[in-house]
Design a protein around this motif. Structure first.
Motif, PDB file in Angstrom:
ATOM      1  N   CYS A   1       0.862  -1.182   0.000  1.00  0.00           N
ATOM      2  CA  CYS A   1       0.000   0.000   0.000  1.00  0.00           C
ATOM      3  C   CYS A   1       0.895   1.227   0.000  1.00  0.00           C
ATOM      4  CB  CYS A   1      -0.979   0.003   1.180  1.00  0.00           C
ATOM      5  SG  CYS A   1      -0.329   0.577   2.728  1.00  0.00           S
ATOM      6  N   LEU A   2       0.351   2.305  -0.440  1.00  0.00           N
ATOM      7  CA  LEU A   2       1.129   3.535  -0.487  1.00  0.00           C
ATOM      8  C   LEU A   2       1.445   4.004   0.929  1.00  0.00           C
ATOM      9  CD1 LEU A   2      -0.836   5.426  -3.275  1.00  0.00           C
ATOM     10  CD2 LEU A   2       1.368   4.272  -3.486  1.00  0.00           C
ATOM     11  N   PRO A   3       2.666   4.449   1.180  1.00  0.00           N
ATOM     12  CA  PRO A   3       3.013   4.942   2.513  1.00  0.00           C
ATOM     13  C   PRO A   3       2.092   6.073   2.973  1.00  0.00           C
ATOM     14  CG  PRO A   3       4.994   4.630   1.222  1.00  0.00           C
ATOM     15  CD  PRO A   3       3.823   4.430   0.288  1.00  0.00           C
ATOM     16  N   GLY A   4       1.601   6.875   2.041  1.00  0.00           N
ATOM     17  CA  GLY A   4       0.683   7.952   2.402  1.00  0.00           C
ATOM     18  C   GLY A   4      -0.601   7.440   3.019  1.00  0.00           C
ATOM     19  N   LYS A   5      -1.045   6.250   2.612  1.00  0.00           N
ATOM     20  CA  LYS A   5      -2.247   5.655   3.209  1.00  0.00           C
ATOM     21  C   LYS A   5      -1.979   5.315   4.671  1.00  0.00           C
ATOM     22  CE  LYS A   5      -5.592   1.976   2.913  1.00  0.00           C
ATOM     23  NZ  LYS A   5      -6.052   0.753   2.326  1.00  0.00           N
ATOM     24  N   LEU A   6      -0.811   4.774   4.958  1.00  0.00           N
ATOM     25  CA  LEU A   6      -0.442   4.482   6.350  1.00  0.00           C
ATOM     26  C   LEU A   6      -0.379   5.759   7.169  1.00  0.00           C
ATOM     27  CD1 LEU A   6       2.340   1.810   5.920  1.00  0.00           C
ATOM     28  CD2 LEU A   6       0.200   1.518   7.125  1.00  0.00           C
ATOM     29  N   LEU A   7       0.191   6.796   6.581  1.00  0.00           N
ATOM     30  CA  LEU A   7       0.269   8.090   7.256  1.00  0.00           C
ATOM     31  C   LEU A   7      -1.130   8.592   7.602  1.00  0.00           C
ATOM     32  CD1 LEU A   7       1.933  10.576   8.182  1.00  0.00           C
ATOM     33  CD2 LEU A   7       1.772  11.404   5.839  1.00  0.00           C
ATOM     34  N   ASN A   8      -2.052   8.522   6.654  1.00  0.00           N
ATOM     35  CA  ASN A   8      -3.434   8.964   6.898  1.00  0.00           C
ATOM     36  C   ASN A   8      -4.104   8.138   7.992  1.00  0.00           C
ATOM     37  OD1 ASN A   8      -3.300  10.970   4.958  1.00  0.00           O
ATOM     38  ND2 ASN A   8      -4.114   9.664   3.338  1.00  0.00           N
ATOM     39  N   GLU A   9      -3.916   6.818   7.961  1.00  0.00           N
ATOM     40  CA  GLU A   9      -4.516   5.953   8.983  1.00  0.00           C
ATOM     41  C   GLU A   9      -3.980   6.308  10.365  1.00  0.00           C
ATOM     42  OE1 GLU A   9      -6.937   3.632   9.009  1.00  0.00           O
ATOM     43  OE2 GLU A   9      -7.313   4.035   6.902  1.00  0.00           O
ATOM     44  N   LEU A  10      -2.670   6.515  10.459  1.00  0.00           N
ATOM     45  CA  LEU A  10      -2.082   6.839  11.761  1.00  0.00           C
ATOM     46  C   LEU A  10      -2.502   8.210  12.254  1.00  0.00           C
ATOM     47  CD1 LEU A  10       1.494   5.340  11.674  1.00  0.00           C
ATOM     48  CD2 LEU A  10      -0.454   4.636  13.036  1.00  0.00           C
ATOM     49  N   GLU A  11      -2.651   9.153  11.339  1.00  0.00           N
ATOM     50  CA  GLU A  11      -3.115  10.477  11.757  1.00  0.00           C
ATOM     51  C   GLU A  11      -4.521  10.383  12.333  1.00  0.00           C
ATOM     52  OE1 GLU A  11      -2.413  12.885   8.264  1.00  0.00           O
ATOM     53  OE2 GLU A  11      -0.442  13.472   9.023  1.00  0.00           O
ATOM     54  N   LYS A  12      -5.387   9.593  11.696  1.00  0.00           N
ATOM     55  CA  LYS A  12      -6.747   9.413  12.215  1.00  0.00           C
ATOM     56  C   LYS A  12      -6.725   8.751  13.588  1.00  0.00           C
ATOM     57  CE  LYS A  12      -8.400   7.399   8.460  1.00  0.00           C
ATOM     58  NZ  LYS A  12      -9.312   6.710   7.527  1.00  0.00           N
ATOM     59  N   LEU A  13      -5.939   7.683  13.721  1.00  0.00           N
ATOM     60  CA  LEU A  13      -5.878   6.973  14.995  1.00  0.00           C
ATOM     61  C   LEU A  13      -5.287   7.835  16.102  1.00  0.00           C
ATOM     62  CD1 LEU A  13      -4.655   3.408  13.947  1.00  0.00           C
ATOM     63  CD2 LEU A  13      -6.923   4.042  14.751  1.00  0.00           C
ATOM     64  N   SER A  14      -4.230   8.562  15.783  1.00  0.00           N
ATOM     65  CA  SER A  14      -3.586   9.373  16.826  1.00  0.00           C
ATOM     66  C   SER A  14      -4.464  10.549  17.220  1.00  0.00           C
ATOM     67  CB  SER A  14      -2.198   9.837  16.397  1.00  0.00           C
ATOM     68  OG  SER A  14      -2.261  10.706  15.297  1.00  0.00           O
ATOM     69  N   ASP A  15      -5.236  11.109  16.282  1.00  0.00           N
ATOM     70  CA  ASP A  15      -6.159  12.187  16.628  1.00  0.00           C
ATOM     71  C   ASP A  15      -7.280  11.680  17.519  1.00  0.00           C
ATOM     72  OD1 ASP A  15      -4.680  14.030  15.246  1.00  0.00           O
ATOM     73  OD2 ASP A  15      -6.020  14.120  13.507  1.00  0.00           O
TER      74      ASP A  15
END
Length: 131
Positions: free
Chosen positions: A103-117
């Motif tokens: 998967c694109l690293p940007g997708k992981l970044l988005n998922e982690l931003e949602k979880l951390s928020d």
């Protein structure tokens, strides 16, 4: 505003470096990448990242001991694996997310931003206040 930090647990060097670059370019502090349960566990004894990206199969076994520590400490994480069943992981770790490799690293970044928020409502408030 405090910078977010991510623990990267990944034993495939090119994937690990790609993730590291993605998060650093987005302004995150990166811990690792660590290729083993042992290295990750040693890091977690003295550090508390904002969140984590976990490959399931590592050089010294499956990442579940690390995921258990993160869960106990309420640190959000995303499983990033090409060999795991996302539904089984979601049942065992309800607060986690799953991204199938590749998967694109940007997708992981988005998922982690949602979880951390979600884990730290103050961080999303700070983002809105600074906008």
């Amino acid at each position: 505003m405090t910078r977010k930090s991510v623990l990267i647990v990944e034993d495939e060097i090119f994937v690990a470096l790609d993730l590291q670059m993605t998060f650093e370019e987005a302004g995150w502090d990166v811990a690792g990448p660590f290729a083993s349960i042992e290295q990750s566990s040693l890091y977690l004894k003295d550090h508390t990242p904002t969140c984590a990206v976990l490959d399931v199969r590592l050089i010294d076994g499956e990442v579940f001991p690390v995921a258990d520590v993160l869960s106990q400490r309420n640190i959000p994480f995303v499983f990033h694996s090409g060999h795991a069943d996302g539904r089984q992981l979601a049942q065992r770790y309800e607060a986690s997310a799953f991204c199938q490799k590749p998967c694109l690293p940007g997708k992981l970044l988005n998922e982690l931003e949602k979880l951390s928020d979600r884990a730290d409502p103050k961080s999303s408030e700070e983002v809105r206040a600074s906008a």
